[in-house]
Write an enzyme that holds these catalytic residues in place. Structure first.
Site, PDB file in Angstrom:
ATOM      1  N   PRO A  61     107.703  28.724 155.446  1.00  0.00           N
ATOM      2  CA  PRO A  61     106.527  29.113 154.666  1.00  0.00           C
ATOM      3  C   PRO A  61     105.380  28.116 154.818  1.00  0.00           C
ATOM      4  O   PRO A  61     104.244  28.425 154.483  1.00  0.00           O
ATOM      5  CB  PRO A  61     107.027  29.124 153.209  1.00  0.00           C
ATOM      6  CG  PRO A  61     108.484  28.935 153.243  1.00  0.00           C
ATOM      7  CD  PRO A  61     108.891  28.474 154.600  1.00  0.00           C
ATOM      8  N   GLU A  66     117.633  25.296 151.429  1.00  0.00           N
ATOM      9  CA  GLU A  66     116.391  24.697 150.917  1.00  0.00           C
ATOM     10  C   GLU A  66     115.376  24.463 152.039  1.00  0.00           C
ATOM     11  O   GLU A  66     114.174  24.388 151.810  1.00  0.00           O
ATOM     12  CB  GLU A  66     116.741  23.381 150.209  1.00  0.00           C
ATOM     13  CG  GLU A  66     115.671  22.856 149.291  1.00  0.00           C
ATOM     14  CD  GLU A  66     115.258  23.853 148.200  1.00  0.00           C
ATOM     15  OE1 GLU A  66     116.121  24.629 147.755  1.00  0.00           O
ATOM     16  OE2 GLU A  66     114.075  23.860 147.840  1.00  0.00           O
ATOM     17  N   ARG A 104     105.436  45.469 170.557  1.00  0.00           N
ATOM     18  CA  ARG A 104     104.538  46.602 170.814  1.00  0.00           C
ATOM     19  C   ARG A 104     103.317  46.201 171.638  1.00  0.00           C
ATOM     20  O   ARG A 104     102.612  47.050 172.168  1.00  0.00           O
ATOM     21  CB  ARG A 104     104.148  47.313 169.519  1.00  0.00           C
ATOM     22  CG  ARG A 104     103.455  46.476 168.501  1.00  0.00           C
ATOM     23  CD  ARG A 104     103.550  47.128 167.129  1.00  0.00           C
ATOM     24  NE  ARG A 104     103.013  48.480 167.110  1.00  0.00           N
ATOM     25  CZ  ARG A 104     101.715  48.768 167.149  1.00  0.00           C
ATOM     26  NH1 ARG A 104     100.826  47.799 167.212  1.00  0.00           N
ATOM     27  NH2 ARG A 104     101.306  50.012 167.130  1.00  0.00           N
ATOM     28  N   ASP A 123      94.005  49.024 167.060  1.00  0.00           N
ATOM     29  CA  ASP A 123      94.773  48.797 165.838  1.00  0.00           C
ATOM     30  C   ASP A 123      94.012  47.880 164.894  1.00  0.00           C
ATOM     31  O   ASP A 123      93.182  47.081 165.336  1.00  0.00           O
ATOM     32  CB  ASP A 123      96.102  48.093 166.167  1.00  0.00           C
ATOM     33  CG  ASP A 123      97.224  49.073 166.471  1.00  0.00           C
ATOM     34  OD1 ASP A 123      97.041  50.274 166.234  1.00  0.00           O
ATOM     35  OD2 ASP A 123      98.278  48.608 166.950  1.00  0.00           O
TER      36      ASP A 123
END
Ligand SMILES: C[S@@+](CC[C@H](N)C(=O)[O-])C[C@H]1O[C@@H](n2cnc3c(N)ncnc32)[C@H](O)[C@@H]1O
Length: 230
Positions: free
Chosen positions: A87, A114, A151, A165
């Protein structure tokens, strides 16, 4: 492209790799995905890959040894682009999916518990996050990345299908309609029915701009900045 995924949960990938575009990309040899369980590289008798943090605290920490031995077992790992999922990483965006789709070999490390022994980070080139939230492990994040990258690989889907897109040109995509022409009083805009390609393109561009301005004002601002600098 070859993608090696270092994971403690290879079974989580079974469905994702066996459905839809990723399945076809693998069958047609645009993509090869290898799942490497770094628990196989643990050296103690309980195959432990995690341990208590020095200094104390909640949660277990991924040990450096099994991850680095698993990494070094991969052929040509030195020349691969090595990504650690966390993160704390830089946000995964369409532009990143595009640049990674140009690589020949990716190695993606999925964390758990963790987090990582900090020394693991020095063996990887880049840290990536798929958003400002905390998942249990990196597996879902890696699947999101693999899908977005696949893709964009040449030959997997038509280039025209992804070049407009959302996010490709700092804009969201224009609206789409298909049959029927009318549903519960909602009609398809006339301009899309008249076959006048220039008018259709103008309508699409106008709606692309409006959608972006309304839904993602910061993205719209970026679009205007890029356009001004062109
Ligand atoms: C429970 S998380 C650890 C979070 C860590 N304690 C922190 O606060 O940064 C376990 C693993 O899930 C993965 N992960 C969690 N959230 C993620 C995200 N937003 N993007 C990418 N990977 C993520 C990473 O591999 C991470 O090491």
């Amino acid at each position: 492209m070859m993608i090696d995924v270092l994971t403690l949960f290879p079974d989580m990938y079974k469905n994702v790799l066996n459905e839809s575009i990723i399945k076809r990309a693998i069958e047609e040899k645009h993509l090869e995905v290898n799942l490497i369980n770094f628990r196989d590289f643990a050296e103690d008798k309980h195959d432990k890959v995690d341990d208590y943090p020095y200094g104390g605290g909640a949660g277990m920490v991924l040990k450096v040894g099994p991850v680095v031995r698993a990494l070094k077992s991969i052929e040509n790992y030195e020349s691969a682009k090595k990504i650690i999922l966390t993160p704390q990483g830089s946000p995964f965006k369409q532009s990143k999916a595009y640049s990674l789709s140009q690589e020949l070999h990716l190695i993606i490390l999925c964390g758990h518990y963790e987090g990582y022994d900090e020394r693991i980070r020095s063996y990887f080139d880049e840290e990536i996050s798929i958003g400002d939230f905390v998942l249990t492990g990196g597996e879902l994040a890696s699947m999101v990345m693999i899908d977005a990258i696949t893709r964009l690989l040449p030959g997997v889907i038509k280039q025209s299908s992804h070049q407009n897109d959302s996010f490709s040109n700092h804009l969201l995509e224009h609206p789409h309609y298909t049959r029927p022409r009318e549903f519960e009083g909602q009609k398809v805009p006339d301009v899309l029915l008249n076959g006048h390609h220039a008018k259709i393109e103008t309508w699409r561009k106008e709606h692309q701009l409006k959608k972006t301005k309304d839904k993602r004002p910061k993205l719209y601002k970026k679009y205007l900045e890029v356009k001004r600098d062109d």
